[in-house]
Design an enzyme around this catalytic site. Structure first.
Site, PDB file in Angstrom:
ATOM      1  CD  GLU A  90      -2.740  -1.222   2.510  1.00 26.73           C
ATOM      2  OE1 GLU A  90      -3.809  -1.853   2.479  1.00 26.73           O
ATOM      3  OE2 GLU A  90      -2.284  -0.690   3.547  1.00 26.73           O
ATOM      4  CB  CYS A 110       7.320  -5.734   8.015  1.00 24.10           C
ATOM      5  SG  CYS A 110       8.760  -4.982   8.802  1.00 24.10           S
ATOM      6  CB  CYS A 114       7.377  -3.333  15.526  1.00 20.73           C
ATOM      7  SG  CYS A 114       9.052  -2.951  14.944  1.00 20.73           S
ATOM      8  CB  CYS A 117       3.770  -2.280  13.422  1.00 21.05           C
ATOM      9  SG  CYS A 117       3.647  -1.944  11.663  1.00 21.05           S
ATOM     10  N   GLY A 155       6.829  -2.485   5.484  1.00 27.17           N
ATOM     11  CA  GLY A 155       8.170  -3.030   5.376  1.00 27.17           C
ATOM     12  C   GLY A 155       9.242  -2.187   6.052  1.00 27.17           C
ATOM     13  CB  SER A 187      10.964   5.608   8.520  1.00 23.10           C
ATOM     14  OG  SER A 187      10.780   5.157   9.843  1.00 23.10           O
ATOM     15  CB  SER A 209      11.375   3.163  14.199  1.00 23.47           C
ATOM     16  OG  SER A 209      10.766   3.507  12.986  1.00 23.47           O
ATOM     17  CB  CYS A 328       1.932   5.701  11.605  1.00 24.49           C
ATOM     18  SG  CYS A 328       3.492   5.009  12.152  1.00 24.49           S
TER      19      CYS A 328
END
Length: 338
Positions: A90, A110, A114, A117, A155, A187, A209, A328
């Site tokens: 996306e 990914c 985390c 997320c 990712g 990032s 991050s 996010c």
């Protein structure tokens, strides 16, 4: 039939010369590919017709459209793509009065895992190519309005370092998109080896991050802390400071009752001492199946006041497109019925 989008000028020159074209034709072709909204070689009127026909037989432009577009109440647009390998990913376009930002993905899923997320809970489907990364910009109707690009979508960009480096080189090249490097931000959770390569020759702004300055607590949120500790990242950044006009920032997802106590503010100031940076605080965006919660205004204000009193410059980054799963940490690469 190979796609031309994603190729460097050297590669485009090689293709053109093999079709008996000239070096200047390659430069023209590259500019049309990356700066014009074209769908066929016939539109490239500044190169000979015989060359256009030869290119059409042996290659393709390579642009492909999103399979779904969803618009938020705040005019944010989320684009869902599916490439020829079946990987879904996306992008998010966020318009505002001064900045029109496009958030781009680098992977389908990914591997970082985390805890806060949603993308990290997906099955990892693989790295995107420079072609896929560039196409997220080249194929949307707002491309000419975009004046900021953030590589903060699905990712971990530094887990796909070679392809993202190639894509940004094309974004910023005079023969490519000609987008300013200081208007692009990448990032990363801070993978050490790619970070070292980046710091040798930074090619855009860098955002780390952070999310927790205390190593043991960060491990619980971000498993990558076990192998790539944040204090080593801070040392790398001190030894190779990013110079203007490029900028260094840290991203901090604020989780209610988890990482916004006074001790966290003090630890952030100590960890980042000596660096020139800005801290962006992102109140957590909820998604199904998570036990985290967004911070209350009281918690958030107390945390910011403590950061400020310890000399940490901060800003709250308000998330866009929460109602369409575009904020996010919410991106999941799935079709939406909205």
């Amino acid at each position: 039939m190979g796609s031309l989008i994603g190729k460097s000028l050297i590669e485009i020159k090689d293709i053109v010369l093999k079709q008996n074209g000239l070096v200047e034709h390659a430069l023209e072709l590259s500019k049309w590919l990356y700066r014009k909204d074209i769908s066929s070689f016939d539109e490239i009127i500044t190169i000979p017709m015989i060359l256009r026909r030869a290119l059409a037989i042996n290659s393709c432009i390579g642009k492909y459209n999103p399979i779904q577009v969803i618009e938020s109440a705040d005019k944010t647009r989320k684009y869902l793509f599916e490439n020829s390998q079946g990987q879904r990913f996306e992008s998010v376009y966020m318009p505002s009065a001064k900045r029109n930002t496009l958030c781009i993905s680098t992977q389908s899923g990914c591997r970082m895992g985390c805890g806060f997320c949603l993308t990290g809970k997906m099955d990892f489907k693989g790295n995107l190519t420079a072609h896929d990364i560039l196409n997220q910009y080249l194929s949307i109707p707002e491309r000419k309005k975009v004046n900021r690009i953030v590589i903060m979508g699905m990712g971990e960009p530094f887990d796909n370092f070679n392809e993202i480096k190639r894509a940004i080189e094309i974004f910023t090249a005079e023969w490519g998109v000609a987008f300013g490097a200081s208007n692009i931000t990448i990032s990363t959770v801070g993978l050490h080896e790619p970070l070292k390569l980046f710091l040798e020759n930074p090619f855009c702004n860098l955002a780390i991050s952070l999310n927790n300055p205390i190593s043991q607590e960060r491990k619980e949120l971000m498993p990558i802390e076990n192998s790539n500790p944040i204090y080593e990242i801070a040392n790398l950044l001190r030894n190779k400071p990013i110079k203007k006009p490029l900028r260094l920032s840290f991203e901090y997802v604020a989780l209610g009752g988890v990482n916004i106590a006074e001790r966290h503010a003090i630890a952030i100031a100590e960890l980042l001492e000596g660096l020139k940076y800005h801290l962006n605080i992102i109140p957590w965006n909820s998604h199904a199946g998570s036990s985290f919660k967004s911070p209350s205004d009281l918690e958030l204000n107390a945390f910011i006041n403590c950061l400020n009193s310890n000399g940490v410059l901060t800003a709250i980054r308000q998330s866009r497109g929460q109602d369409i799963g575009a904020a996010c940490g919410q991106m999941a690469g799935e079709k939406n019925n909205k």
